[in-house]
Scaffold this active site. Sequence first.
Site: not given
Length: 239
Positions: A152, A199, A219, A222
């Site tokens: 929204h 996960a 983030k 590698r």
Amino acid sequence: MSASRAGEARVVQAVHGRHERPADPAYQAGLAEELRQSYGRAGLIELYGRFAAGDGVIDTLMRKAIWQAIARRCGTGLQVAGGAGFKHPETFEIGNGVFIGAQAYIQGRFDGTCVIGDNVWIGPMAYFDARDLVIEDCVGWGPGAKVLGSSHTALPVDVPIIRTDLEIKPVRIGAWADIGTNATILPGVTIGKGAIVGAGAVVVSDVEPFSVVVGVPAKFTRWRTEADPVLDISHGGRS
């Protein structure tokens, strides 16, 4: 000495990703077409409720046939586990050899786009805001992982947020990607080919192909290489 001691990891071949799905029986396409002609979209949705939860042969067959009858396009070898649900399935385009796990839910929109490529594995309890969603071929989608494709606007601020306009942004999941258990992909995100999302990660920005991202927010950790160790960050086993 035993080949595998207690507590040690072992590597076995994948099942879904390597398995060649047998062709659908000849009568299945005819059944799907008969259902389409006899019931129409509203009738098929009502009929689906009778077979949605069971694990028997008839329940399994009817779930597949109803999905094939109601989807915009649906390939062969579809597997739909008990409790899987949908909204606006007439907008779905589903490839060959797709597995949809127990209690997964795909929420389309009457004017939306939902494309699921060949050999995609969707784990139990997964959720897809599929108003503008493309999942390319051979994607693994962990149990409980989610796509949020809209939010929204929260404007103007002097009205409840749930009454404000909905902004829909495209979500794209590249081929070969692996999305971890309970990960969340936010609106507007593209996951690159062959990327791994750990996960529980919350992905707020695009993920480069063949990269590994983890965490909240997700983030980069590698790049994937041929020398990678066996990973245990992403999903439950595909079956």
